[in-house]
Design a protein around this motif. Structure first.
Motif, PDB file in Angstrom:
ATOM      1  N   LYS A  17       0.830  -1.206   0.000  1.00 42.24           N
ATOM      2  CA  LYS A  17       0.000   0.000   0.000  1.00 42.24           C
ATOM      3  C   LYS A  17       0.868   1.261   0.000  1.00 42.24           C
ATOM      4  O   LYS A  17       0.567   2.248  -0.685  1.00 42.24           O
ATOM      5  CB  LYS A  17      -0.923  -0.002   1.217  1.00 42.24           C
ATOM      6  CG  LYS A  17      -1.939   1.140   1.249  1.00 42.24           C
ATOM      7  CD  LYS A  17      -2.873   0.973   2.435  1.00 42.24           C
ATOM      8  CE  LYS A  17      -3.938   2.074   2.447  1.00 42.24           C
ATOM      9  NZ  LYS A  17      -3.376   3.426   2.478  1.00 42.24           N
ATOM     10  N   ASP A  21       0.798   4.136  -2.819  1.00 43.96           N
ATOM     11  CA  ASP A  21       0.469   5.523  -2.484  1.00 43.96           C
ATOM     12  C   ASP A  21       1.575   6.478  -2.919  1.00 43.96           C
ATOM     13  O   ASP A  21       1.304   7.582  -3.401  1.00 43.96           O
ATOM     14  CB  ASP A  21       0.240   5.664  -0.975  1.00 43.96           C
ATOM     15  CG  ASP A  21      -1.042   4.970  -0.508  1.00 43.96           C
ATOM     16  OD1 ASP A  21      -1.906   4.688  -1.372  1.00 43.96           O
ATOM     17  OD2 ASP A  21      -1.163   4.706   0.707  1.00 43.96           O
ATOM     18  N   ASN A  76      -6.496  -2.159   1.924  1.00 38.31           N
ATOM     19  CA  ASN A  76      -7.383  -1.113   2.460  1.00 38.31           C
ATOM     20  C   ASN A  76      -8.477  -1.714   3.345  1.00 38.31           C
ATOM     21  O   ASN A  76      -8.806  -1.178   4.404  1.00 38.31           O
ATOM     22  CB  ASN A  76      -8.011  -0.318   1.312  1.00 38.31           C
ATOM     23  CG  ASN A  76      -7.021   0.615   0.644  1.00 38.31           C
ATOM     24  OD1 ASN A  76      -6.085   1.097   1.284  1.00 38.31           O
ATOM     25  ND2 ASN A  76      -7.215   0.872  -0.638  1.00 38.31           N
ATOM     26  N   ARG A  77      -9.041  -2.832   2.894  1.00 38.48           N
ATOM     27  CA  ARG A  77     -10.093  -3.474   3.697  1.00 38.48           C
ATOM     28  C   ARG A  77      -9.530  -3.978   5.023  1.00 38.48           C
ATOM     29  O   ARG A  77     -10.158  -3.845   6.077  1.00 38.48           O
ATOM     30  CB  ARG A  77     -10.732  -4.622   2.908  1.00 38.48           C
ATOM     31  CG  ARG A  77     -11.540  -4.158   1.708  1.00 38.48           C
ATOM     32  CD  ARG A  77     -12.467  -5.269   1.211  1.00 38.48           C
ATOM     33  NE  ARG A  77     -11.743  -6.452   0.758  1.00 38.48           N
ATOM     34  CZ  ARG A  77     -11.300  -6.624  -0.475  1.00 38.48           C
ATOM     35  NH1 ARG A  77     -11.452  -5.671  -1.389  1.00 38.48           N
ATOM     36  NH2 ARG A  77     -10.664  -7.737  -0.813  1.00 38.48           N
ATOM     37  N   ASP A  79      -6.983  -2.788   6.594  1.00 41.66           N
ATOM     38  CA  ASP A  79      -6.674  -1.622   7.425  1.00 41.66           C
ATOM     39  C   ASP A  79      -7.925  -1.137   8.150  1.00 41.66           C
ATOM     40  O   ASP A  79      -7.902  -0.846   9.355  1.00 41.66           O
ATOM     41  CB  ASP A  79      -6.099  -0.515   6.541  1.00 41.66           C
ATOM     42  CG  ASP A  79      -5.561   0.646   7.356  1.00 41.66           C
ATOM     43  OD1 ASP A  79      -5.322   0.470   8.561  1.00 41.66           O
ATOM     44  OD2 ASP A  79      -5.388   1.737   6.781  1.00 41.66           O
ATOM     45  N   GLU A  80      -9.047  -1.057   7.414  1.00 37.74           N
ATOM     46  CA  GLU A  80     -10.296  -0.599   8.014  1.00 37.74           C
ATOM     47  C   GLU A  80     -10.776  -1.553   9.095  1.00 37.74           C
ATOM     48  O   GLU A  80     -11.221  -1.135  10.170  1.00 37.74           O
ATOM     49  CB  GLU A  80     -11.366  -0.451   6.927  1.00 37.74           C
ATOM     50  CG  GLU A  80     -11.101   0.687   5.949  1.00 37.74           C
ATOM     51  CD  GLU A  80     -12.113   0.711   4.824  1.00 37.74           C
ATOM     52  OE1 GLU A  80     -13.017  -0.150   4.814  1.00 37.74           O
ATOM     53  OE2 GLU A  80     -12.007   1.602   3.950  1.00 37.74           O
TER      54      GLU A  80
END
Length: 332
Positions: A17, A21, A76-77, A79-80
């Motif tokens: 990630k 980024d 991302n999932r 991380d959330e």
């Protein structure tokens, strides 16, 4: 495909990630507080383990391959979910904060919502309110607004929300012109001038009533604003249908008849499904639903505002509505 993931750690997903980024290794290494060679070596190991390239190397930087895009989406999932579990284990939710864009008609803002919004701001000072005065359907998917407050019996199917009250309407005139409204005859009403919402709002039943029952030469004033109708009646231009929450709030106006159930409309608090669990949206919807519930009888035309002695002016001649659900999907 599960086996290649077996030895991947959360730090590996963080690395992928970070490179995505930063679109390069040096900035990603700085963000992760490691050196450039460590990121280069570990990224190669991950790609070898997965058996596929995650990035295409260009002179302008690192670009995700389709496989890399899937890995970043998964990161991302994760991380959330990790953040959410951490908050739950810590026994705390993030405090509502940030900008909240709310769209509402001007009549509701001025005659109902403004004190509520002030109280909300005092309770949640980190939430900044951006109010959009409109009765048009805004695109909540594109963040034209986060919350829509609407009077409608047909809320958009793509939104979710709560039906919190039913807005009553009645016929009003100036109290000075109608000292004995209960003794008003049909002949006296026929002799009155009328004010009405404009023909562009012809779908509303109050407009249809005027079009079908009032001679054109008796319609002295038209305007495309509910708030403007109340102002016109108060100025003595004519009689007209007004929401009870507006008419009853003006001492100079008096009802010329009981609320008409045919003209009533549901009051909805609406948001996009993707925003319903946002802390600031959830806090706002919960708070406003509670505040409106306290004023529900007034909104629904069952009582008028208290007089100077704190007693009610009077009870409307109207059957109380059935209880509404506190929360439901907004379906047409």
């Amino acid at each position: 495909m599960a086996e290649p993931f077996k030895n991947l750690s959360w730090d590996d997903f963080r690395l992928i990630k970070a490179v995505a980024d930063a679109r390069g290794l040096p900035a990603a290494a700085m963000a992760m507080n490691v050196n450039h060679s460590t990121v280069f070596r570990r990224l190669k190991q991950i790609e070898d383990q997965l058996g596929t390239l995650l990035f295409e190397r260009h002179r302008t930087g690192y670009a995700l391959t389709p496989a890399g895009e899937e890995m970043v989406a998964l990161a991302n999932r994760l991380d959330e979910e990790i953040t959410a579990v951490g908050r739950k284990l810590a026994g705390r939710e993030p405090a509502p904060s940030g900008e909240l864009r709310v769209t509402t008609p001007d009549s509701l803002l001025i005659h109902l919502l403004m004190p509520m919004l002030a109280t909300f701001r005092a309770r949640y000072p980190e939430v900044r309110l951006d109010i959009v005065l409109s009765n048009q359907p805004l695109n909540l998917s594109k963040r034209d607004a986060d919350v829509a407050i609407r009077a409608t019996d047909n809320p958009p199917e793509n939104l979710v929300g709560r039906r919190v009250a039913r807005i009553a309407w009645a016929l009003y005139g100036r109290a000075v012109d109608f000292p004995e409204p209960r003794a008003l005859t049909q002949e006296q009403l026929d002799a009155c001038n009328w004010v009405s919402l404009g023909d562009s709002l012809g779908a509303l039943k109050t407009v249809k009533f005027v079009q079908e029952n009032v001679p054109p030469d008796r319609v002295a004033y038209k305007i495309n604003s509910v708030l403007g109708i109340a102002e016109a009646v108060e100025a003595g231009i004519g009689i007209g249908h007004i929401p009870c929450l507006i008419g009853d709030a003006r001492p100079s106006l008096v009802r010329l008849g009981p609320p008409n159930n045919d003209y009533a409309a549901d009051l909805w608090l609406l948001t996009h499904p993707d925003l319903r669990h946002s802390p600031r949206v959830r806090a706002f919807l919960d708070f406003l639903a509670g505040e409106i519930a306290r004023h529900r009888r007034f909104i629904e035309g069952q009582i008028e505002l208290p007089d100077e002695n704190g007693s009610e002016k009077g009870v409307a001649e109207r059957v109380a509505p059935e209880p509404l659900a506190t929360s439901s999907e907004a379906t047409a």
